[in-house]
Design an enzyme around this catalytic site. Sequence first.
Site, short mmCIF file in Angstrom:
data_model
loop_
_atom_site.label_atom_id
_atom_site.label_comp_id
_atom_site.label_asym_id
_atom_site.label_seq_id
_atom_site.Cartn_x
_atom_site.Cartn_y
_atom_site.Cartn_z
N LYS A 134 20.44 24.11 -4.03
CA LYS A 134 21.29 24.28 -5.22
C LYS A 134 20.56 25.00 -6.35
CE LYS A 134 22.01 19.80 -5.64
NZ LYS A 134 21.49 19.27 -4.39
N THR A 135 19.38 24.53 -6.66
CA THR A 135 18.65 25.10 -7.80
C THR A 135 18.36 26.58 -7.58
OG1 THR A 135 17.66 22.97 -8.36
CG2 THR A 135 16.54 24.94 -9.16
N GLU A 172 24.52 24.01 -11.59
CA GLU A 172 24.11 23.24 -10.41
C GLU A 172 24.94 21.96 -10.37
OE1 GLU A 172 20.05 21.16 -8.67
OE2 GLU A 172 19.91 22.91 -9.98
#
Length: 464
Positions: free
Chosen positions: A121-122, A165
């Site tokens: 995600k990051t 995110e």
Amino acid sequence: MAPGIPTAMERPHFIGIGGAGMSGIAKILAQRGARVAGSDARDSETAAALRALGVTVHIGHAAGHLADDASCVVVSSAIRPDNPELARATELGVPVVHRSDALASLMDGLCAIAVAGTHGKTTTTSMLAVALTELGLDPSYAIGGDLAGPGTNARHGEGEVFVAEADESDRSFQKYDPEVAIVLNVELDHHANYASMDEIYESFEAFAAKIRPGGTLVVGEHSGARELARRVAGAKELDVVTVGESAGSDVRLTRITPRGMTSEVAVLMDGTEHVFTVSVPGRHYAHNAAAALAAGARAGVDPAALAPALTAYTGVGRRLQLKGEAAGVQVIDSYAHHPTEMTADLEAMRGAAGDARRLLVVFQPHLFSRTQELGKEMGDALALADASVVLDIYPAREDPIPGVTSEVIVDAARAAGAVVTPVHDKDTVPDVIAGMARPGDLVLTMGAGDVTDLGPRILARLGG
């Protein structure tokens, strides 16, 4: 122009303001003109960055830190009910707002792109934020790590796009209603909150159901993500776009060519092939970039411009971040703490190291519950390294579980043929690594806890 400040957020107080998610929201609110305050257990570079924006940051938790005129108190799921500031808020009748609700309110009125998945995600959120900024679109973004370029995890922009995110760990991502959502992968994790894969799928389905009518769900090639796509395929007014290397993917990676610590990637989308460089090694990062390209295009960005703009991404803190080199040894930091993440990063570094360089790992397990459920798989992953040091479990928010220690991982790693040294005193690790490393080696500090602090100390010891 981006929306202003929600009334409830005009004078917010954040408990745990130094956290990755909390600090990002606080920064955006401060940049929008809110009078932001908060507290954290310890001082940090993040606290200093917040103060530079005019935020009041208290160190330690005390009821007196909460101002009488606070418009709300923002908390995360990590804040315990007996926190004195939370108790004071209840006493004063100050509204308590979960972090996810605060972030959702900041995305109102914007074209929101929410990036979800058990892993990646990051990085993917960061890739989009950097590329959109490179194109002059001035996006807002909230990320779980600091970008290597801007050096921050969040920013208020005047553009129409907000990239966020979306954290599945406590189901909080179900609060968002994005225009475009990415789900990179779906696996069982966060064992304190999810008892089974069925619960995980139900949570991700609820997230997908919140995508705005006519919006898009971009899914990666991971089997769990494709299963999610199958489950939501019949949803009205939802366009599902698959990304991967398989021939049936809507957006297909046709080529991934490793080039040391980078990769050249070719992506076929809507009949056009886009070729660009991904500035971090590893096949999984190439997949993240392809998902970012697909999502940006669905948000209205020209893919012919977006693809080369993705090359501007140079990394994010703790995602295979080069910390430095000393005595011919490179030290790299990885946030990987789930076996799938560990395997992906170790394979990427194995490829970057080649046959002539050794890969040494300092691994710190994260959470007792995760170690209890996935300790064997963590040990199997460490077999990809030439040698590993395994630290005690970083507890974070959890209390110990009887019988669950890092020895579970050590035993599994040795059974898989790995060379492993258990180290219970973290302060001795620089000396241990100095005794193991030789010129040309790569040292990877790995885990979601404070193992990241060891990188500079190892470099100092090697250089001394």
